[in-house]
Design an enzyme around this catalytic site. Structure first.
Site, mmCIF file in Angstrom:
data_model
loop_
_atom_site.group_PDB
_atom_site.id
_atom_site.type_symbol
_atom_site.label_atom_id
_atom_site.label_comp_id
_atom_site.label_asym_id
_atom_site.label_seq_id
_atom_site.Cartn_x
_atom_site.Cartn_y
_atom_site.Cartn_z
ATOM 1 N N HIS A 1 -0.731 10.247 -4.923
ATOM 2 C CA HIS A 1 0.180 9.876 -3.824
ATOM 3 C C HIS A 1 1.275 10.925 -3.655
ATOM 4 C CE1 HIS A 1 -0.866 5.335 -4.212
ATOM 5 N NE2 HIS A 1 -1.621 5.937 -3.307
ATOM 6 N N HIS B 1 -6.715 10.608 1.350
ATOM 7 C CA HIS B 1 -6.304 9.803 0.198
ATOM 8 C C HIS B 1 -7.225 10.067 -0.999
ATOM 9 C CE1 HIS B 1 -5.006 6.386 -2.144
ATOM 10 N NE2 HIS B 1 -6.262 5.966 -2.206
ATOM 11 N N ASN C 1 -5.625 2.144 -10.582
ATOM 12 C CA ASN C 1 -4.773 3.196 -10.000
ATOM 13 C C ASN C 1 -4.966 4.546 -10.684
ATOM 14 O OD1 ASN C 1 -3.545 1.504 -8.119
ATOM 15 N ND2 ASN C 1 -2.127 0.728 -9.651
ATOM 16 N N LYS D 1 -15.074 -2.723 -10.008
ATOM 17 C CA LYS D 1 -13.854 -3.280 -9.431
ATOM 18 C C LYS D 1 -13.822 -4.798 -9.637
ATOM 19 C CE LYS D 1 -10.596 -3.588 -5.736
ATOM 20 N NZ LYS D 1 -10.014 -3.146 -4.499
ATOM 21 N N GLU E 1 -2.752 -8.537 -10.238
ATOM 22 C CA GLU E 1 -2.303 -7.223 -10.732
ATOM 23 C C GLU E 1 -1.049 -7.320 -11.598
ATOM 24 O OE1 GLU E 1 -2.476 -4.045 -7.814
ATOM 25 O OE2 GLU E 1 -1.499 -2.683 -9.210
ATOM 26 N N LYS F 1 -6.436 -7.906 -1.584
ATOM 27 C CA LYS F 1 -5.121 -7.365 -1.219
ATOM 28 C C LYS F 1 -5.091 -7.100 0.279
ATOM 29 C CE LYS F 1 -3.515 -4.745 -5.203
ATOM 30 N NZ LYS F 1 -3.193 -3.366 -5.607
ATOM 31 N N HIS G 1 -3.929 7.744 -8.980
ATOM 32 C CA HIS G 1 -3.204 7.423 -7.746
ATOM 33 C C HIS G 1 -1.740 7.864 -7.762
ATOM 34 C CE1 HIS G 1 -6.803 5.293 -6.698
ATOM 35 N NE2 HIS G 1 -6.287 4.902 -5.548
ATOM 36 N N ARG H 1 -5.564 -4.748 -13.911
ATOM 37 C CA ARG H 1 -5.945 -4.281 -12.556
ATOM 38 C C ARG H 1 -5.274 -2.939 -12.237
ATOM 39 N NH1 ARG H 1 -6.584 -7.747 -6.869
ATOM 40 N NH2 ARG H 1 -7.111 -5.954 -5.588
ATOM 41 N N ARG I 1 -1.848 -20.907 8.823
ATOM 42 C CA ARG I 1 -1.641 -20.947 7.360
ATOM 43 C C ARG I 1 -2.907 -20.613 6.569
ATOM 44 N NH1 ARG I 1 1.807 -25.540 8.422
ATOM 45 N NH2 ARG I 1 3.958 -24.830 8.275
ATOM 46 N N GLU J 1 -13.044 7.235 -4.794
ATOM 47 C CA GLU J 1 -12.779 5.913 -5.383
ATOM 48 C C GLU J 1 -14.023 5.411 -6.120
ATOM 49 O OE1 GLU J 1 -9.896 4.551 -5.534
ATOM 50 O OE2 GLU J 1 -8.715 5.325 -3.866
HETATM 51 N N1 LIG Z 1 -6.643 -3.802 0.570
HETATM 52 C C1 LIG Z 1 -7.018 -2.945 -0.347
HETATM 53 O O1 LIG Z 1 -7.306 -3.305 -1.496
HETATM 54 C C2 LIG Z 1 -7.123 -1.492 0.010
HETATM 55 C C3 LIG Z 1 -7.718 -0.604 -0.894
HETATM 56 C C4 LIG Z 1 -7.842 0.731 -0.520
HETATM 57 C C5 LIG Z 1 -7.359 1.162 0.717
HETATM 58 N N2 LIG Z 1 -6.780 0.259 1.548
HETATM 59 C C6 LIG Z 1 -6.261 0.701 2.864
HETATM 60 O O2 LIG Z 1 -7.325 1.235 3.615
HETATM 61 C C7 LIG Z 1 -6.781 2.129 4.587
HETATM 62 C C8 LIG Z 1 -7.645 3.362 4.655
HETATM 63 O O3 LIG Z 1 -8.952 2.968 4.990
HETATM 64 P P1 LIG Z 1 -10.027 4.012 5.518
HETATM 65 O O4 LIG Z 1 -9.971 5.227 4.686
HETATM 66 O O5 LIG Z 1 -11.289 3.280 5.655
HETATM 67 O O6 LIG Z 1 -9.405 4.469 6.915
HETATM 68 P P2 LIG Z 1 -9.485 3.856 8.400
HETATM 69 O O7 LIG Z 1 -9.696 2.416 8.383
HETATM 70 O O8 LIG Z 1 -8.283 4.383 9.101
HETATM 71 O O9 LIG Z 1 -10.788 4.567 8.971
HETATM 72 C C9 LIG Z 1 -10.794 5.961 9.098
HETATM 73 C C10 LIG Z 1 -11.353 6.386 10.452
HETATM 74 O O10 LIG Z 1 -12.766 6.277 10.411
HETATM 75 C C11 LIG Z 1 -13.218 5.547 11.561
HETATM 76 N N3 LIG Z 1 -14.444 4.887 11.143
HETATM 77 C C12 LIG Z 1 -14.574 3.755 10.418
HETATM 78 N N4 LIG Z 1 -15.857 3.530 10.134
HETATM 79 C C13 LIG Z 1 -16.568 4.519 10.716
HETATM 80 C C14 LIG Z 1 -17.952 4.822 10.778
HETATM 81 N N5 LIG Z 1 -18.871 4.084 10.168
HETATM 82 N N6 LIG Z 1 -18.326 5.915 11.490
HETATM 83 C C15 LIG Z 1 -17.394 6.705 12.089
HETATM 84 N N7 LIG Z 1 -16.080 6.478 12.050
HETATM 85 C C16 LIG Z 1 -15.668 5.396 11.369
HETATM 86 C C17 LIG Z 1 -12.077 4.644 11.917
HETATM 87 O O11 LIG Z 1 -12.129 4.245 13.247
HETATM 88 C C18 LIG Z 1 -10.882 5.543 11.615
HETATM 89 O O12 LIG Z 1 -10.646 6.386 12.703
HETATM 90 C C19 LIG Z 1 -5.347 2.435 4.164
HETATM 91 O O13 LIG Z 1 -4.475 1.780 5.028
HETATM 92 C C20 LIG Z 1 -5.261 1.836 2.769
HETATM 93 O O14 LIG Z 1 -3.963 1.375 2.451
HETATM 94 C C21 LIG Z 1 -6.663 -1.045 1.233
#
Ligand SMILES: NC(=O)c1ccc[n+]([C@@H]2O[C@H](COP(=O)([O-])OP(=O)(O)OC[C@H]3O[C@@H](n4cnc5c(N)ncnc54)[C@H](O)[C@@H]3O)[C@@H](O)[C@H]2O)c1
Length: 348
Positions: A242, A255, A235, A217, A227, A133, A238, A231, A111, A175
């Site tokens: 998207h 993205h 977007n 942020k 949100e 999030k 976005h 907040r 929990r 971003e």
């Molecule tokens: N929770 C939130 O507020 C929030 C906000 C924005 C995005 N997200 C989520 O984040 C995800 C995308 O994240 P991302 O773009 O970081 O992608 P990811 O986590 O898939 O990482 C991209 C790739 O880079 C590699 N990688 C990570 N760090 C590295 C480094 N230092 N050197 C070399 N390779 C590295 C990873 O292994 C992966 O293959 C999506 O699922 C999205 O929905 C969440």
């Protein structure tokens, strides 16, 4: 080292930004901690140093496909086998996928247990690791199941940027630049004048850019954690972006590149309906060009695009609402009809 504290409802996230990984701020108990990482980042010296110190680990596959309930089960199962209790610390070390997985798992394990995030992509440093999030993809829809669960600590180390592939770096950078548009001229000036250092990933400049971007942020999420109001300004670009990701074919644009394209569309839409100041729209376009985003792309199926945008999950009362800007730091939410959307698809 730069520090920032973000107050979210009854919790606080302490953010530390430094160059090289140093986990001494954590004072970890090896018997009640769990490292969650992916098969790329497990090879990093930072992950290795935690494991060498005796911290057990769960290694997921890398990429969006692992943002699943199966990953959450794997983390929970490992925690239970290790006898981790409610006081345990889950440490997510990786990009946005790992941050989301570690955070969602921490929000439901016993929990709710403790959570530390070590974001390793620029996107996760300036976005996914802060704000609470969490979410898994479900029934082919992104983030359909999730929770709000801020980390108690976020450790950002700019050395991670050195190994990040260029497209991943540019994705996160969009971003960061978006935060500039939302905040006002000071951050935009910095983004313009520090372009070369930012693109060269110089550690001091990167740390400063990440710090300033996070402050933007943080201001939004401190005001509107759940949100329900402002907040949604985060977007910017976005909804347009998207739909491009879908219409251009998933994987054609990262993205962030789609968000940059979407910001340009938001500026055009704002100009067309008399909200955006012409000089500001020009400045925004020039910044996006300076950072080499493909904002002129129009070679995709516009009908598919309209279909994709119409099914956006952020619709309110059947209306598609867009984040538009008068100028840097002055942002509003406006509905746009199909004609207004079509108009900006044609314009470069
Ligand atoms: N929770 C939130 O507020 C929030 C906000 C924005 C995005 N997200 C989520 O984040 C995800 C995308 O994240 P991302 O773009 O970081 O992608 P990811 O986590 O898939 O990482 C991209 C790739 O880079 C590699 N990688 C990570 N760090 C590295 C480094 N230092 N050197 C070399 N390779 C590295 C990873 O292994 C992966 O293959 C999506 O699922 C999205 O929905 C969440």
């Amino acid at each position: 080292m730069k520090k920032l504290t973000v107050a979210l409802e009854n919790k606080k996230t302490n953010v530390f930004i430094d160059r090289t990984a140093d986990f001494s701020v954590l004072e970890l108990n090896n018997k009640n901690s769990l490292l969650v990482t992916d098969d790329t980042m497990v090879k990093s010296s930072a992950a290795q140093s935690l494991m060498d110190a005796g911290i057990p680990s769960v290694v997921l596959g890398s990429g969006e496909k692992y943002k699943s309930l199966e990953s959450i089960e794997k983390i929970a199962e490992t925690g239970i086998k290790l006898g981790l209790d409610r006081g345990a610390v889950i440490i997510g070390l990786g990009g946005g996928v790992i941050c989301d997985m570690a955070a969602f798992a921490a929000s439901v394990y016993m929990r709710g247990c403790r959570l530390v995030l070590v974001p390793t992509t620029l996107l996760s440093m300036v976005d996914a690791s802060i704000g609470g999030k969490t979410g898994v993809d479900f029934l082919d829809r992104k983030n359909l199941i999730g929770s709000f669960y801020p980390a108690e600590k976020v450790l950002i180390y700019t050395d991670f940027l050195n190994t990040l592939p260029t497209d991943e770096f540019k994705s996160g950078l969009a971003e960061l630049i978006k935060h500039g548009f939302l905040s006002g001229d000071a951050l935009l000036d910095f983004i313009e004048t520090s372009r070369d250092g930012i693109l060269a990933r110089e550690s001091e400049i990167s740390a400063e850019a990440i710090y300033r971007s996070l402050k933007v942020k943080a201001a939004y999420i401190e005001k509107d954690f759940r949100e329900t109001g402002c907040r949604t300004h985060l977007n910017l670009g976005h909804t347009f972006g998207h739909a491009l990701e879908t219409a251009a074919g998933l994987g054609t644009f990262t993205h962030g590149e789609a968000v940059a394209w979407g910001i340009q569309r938001a500026m055009k839409a704002g100009l067309n309906c008399g909200i955006t100041e012409a000089a500001y729209a020009e400045r925004a376009e020039s910044i996006l060009r300076k950072y080499d985003y493909n904002i002129d792309f129009t070679d995709f199926d516009h009908e598919l695009y309209i279909k994709a945008i119409a099914s956006d999950k952020k619709k309110k009362d059947g209306e598609l609402r867009f984040i538009l800007q008068q100028k840097a730091g002055i942002t509003e939410i406006r509905p746009l009809d199909e004609n207004a959307i079509r108009e900006v698809l044609e314009t470069r």
